[in-house]
Design an enzyme around this catalytic site. Structure first.
Site, mmCIF file in Angstrom:
data_model
loop_
_atom_site.group_PDB
_atom_site.id
_atom_site.type_symbol
_atom_site.label_atom_id
_atom_site.label_comp_id
_atom_site.label_asym_id
_atom_site.label_seq_id
_atom_site.Cartn_x
_atom_site.Cartn_y
_atom_site.Cartn_z
ATOM 1 N N PRO A 10 18.776 -50.925 109.272
ATOM 2 C CA PRO A 10 20.026 -50.226 109.002
ATOM 3 C C PRO A 10 19.944 -48.705 109.135
ATOM 4 O O PRO A 10 18.954 -48.088 108.718
ATOM 5 C CB PRO A 10 20.333 -50.608 107.550
ATOM 6 N N ASN A 11 20.985 -48.153 109.721
ATOM 7 C CA ASN A 11 21.211 -46.709 109.862
ATOM 8 C C ASN A 11 20.343 -46.026 110.910
ATOM 9 O O ASN A 11 20.533 -44.839 111.195
ATOM 10 C CB ASN A 11 21.062 -45.983 108.505
ATOM 11 N N ARG A 18 21.466 -38.012 111.869
ATOM 12 C CA ARG A 18 21.234 -38.360 110.482
ATOM 13 C C ARG A 18 20.021 -37.608 109.920
ATOM 14 O O ARG A 18 18.933 -37.719 110.483
ATOM 15 C CB ARG A 18 20.948 -39.873 110.469
ATOM 16 N N TYR A 23 14.119 -37.307 109.630
ATOM 17 C CA TYR A 23 14.039 -38.297 110.703
ATOM 18 C C TYR A 23 13.939 -37.709 112.105
ATOM 19 O O TYR A 23 13.822 -38.460 113.075
ATOM 20 C CB TYR A 23 15.235 -39.258 110.599
ATOM 21 N N ASN A 74 10.614 -50.804 111.789
ATOM 22 C CA ASN A 74 11.080 -49.830 110.807
ATOM 23 C C ASN A 74 12.313 -50.468 110.194
ATOM 24 O O ASN A 74 13.379 -50.505 110.822
ATOM 25 C CB ASN A 74 11.435 -48.492 111.452
ATOM 26 N N ALA A 77 16.144 -48.950 104.918
ATOM 27 C CA ALA A 77 16.139 -49.175 103.467
ATOM 28 C C ALA A 77 15.817 -50.627 103.098
ATOM 29 O O ALA A 77 15.425 -50.906 101.960
ATOM 30 C CB ALA A 77 17.478 -48.754 102.862
ATOM 31 N N GLU A 98 4.240 -51.799 110.222
ATOM 32 C CA GLU A 98 5.421 -51.168 109.604
ATOM 33 C C GLU A 98 5.398 -49.674 109.921
ATOM 34 O O GLU A 98 4.365 -49.030 109.771
ATOM 35 C CB GLU A 98 5.305 -51.405 108.086
ATOM 36 N N HIS A 100 7.524 -45.877 109.471
ATOM 37 C CA HIS A 100 8.581 -45.030 108.910
ATOM 38 C C HIS A 100 8.472 -43.656 109.540
ATOM 39 O O HIS A 100 7.368 -43.103 109.642
ATOM 40 C CB HIS A 100 8.443 -44.924 107.384
ATOM 41 N N ARG A 107 8.654 -38.931 99.001
ATOM 42 C CA ARG A 107 10.098 -38.787 98.801
ATOM 43 C C ARG A 107 10.494 -39.393 97.447
ATOM 44 O O ARG A 107 9.674 -39.469 96.547
ATOM 45 C CB ARG A 107 10.837 -39.447 99.976
#
Ligand code: DQA
Length: 152
Positions: A10-11, A18, A23, A74, A77, A98, A100, A107
């Site tokens: 998502p996103n 964004r 990112y 990735n 969320a 995985e 990110h 964070r």
């Protein structure tokens, strides 16, 4: 040929506009192009796919599961709560890396826990888009080593 799925959650379709601080400035298409270029150099086949919906990611993974050798993901969320996606990754039996873009460990506290992390071979966080190509390279190398071992 070795086939690796690259899944974006998502996103991540909004990359480029964004939260550039975390990112980066590249769009998802630009990142996918870099992944495809690296895959061609490594001699592996990649298929990149993004969805904002956990079930759509699961449907895609289930549809491809029989024909893939590994997954780079990735999960956005969903990383932090996506247990159905975690199960689908486990069910696929493919080795998973995985990724990110941001360093999730530096964070907010809710980002520091990944429900996927005990399922995956490894995690790369904080290296921006280069995390994807690093993951691809690592996974292609691991798959090559495992194939050589099995051929012995
Ligand atoms: C992310 C980190 C997640 O916490 C976040 O929800 C994302 C992107 C990253 O790439 O840094 O959507 O996975």
């Amino acid at each position: 040929m070795t086939t690796i799925l690259v899944l974006h959650g998502p996103n991540l379709n909004a990359l480029g506009r964004r939260d550039r601080h975390h990112y980066g400035t590249l769009t998802l298409d630009e990142i996918n192009r870099r992944i495809e270029e690296r895959a061609a150099a490594l001699g592996v086949e990649v298929e990149c796919f993004q969805s904002n919906h956990e079930g759509v990611l699961i449907d895609f993974l289930q549809a491809r599961a029989g024909g893939i050798d590994g997954v780079v993901i990735n999960a956005g969320a969903l990383t932090h709560y996506g247990l159905s996606l975690k199960d689908a990754l486990t069910d696929s039996a493919a080795p998973v890396v995985e990724v990110h873009l941001s360093n999730i460990h530096a964070r907010e506290s809710w980002r520091r826990h990944s429900v996927l992390s005990d399922t995956v071979r490894g995690q790369i966080a904080g290296l921006g888009w280069r995390g994807y190509t690093a993951a691809l390279e690592a996974l292609a190398g691991i798959l090559g080593d495992e194939a050589a071992e099995q051929a012995k």
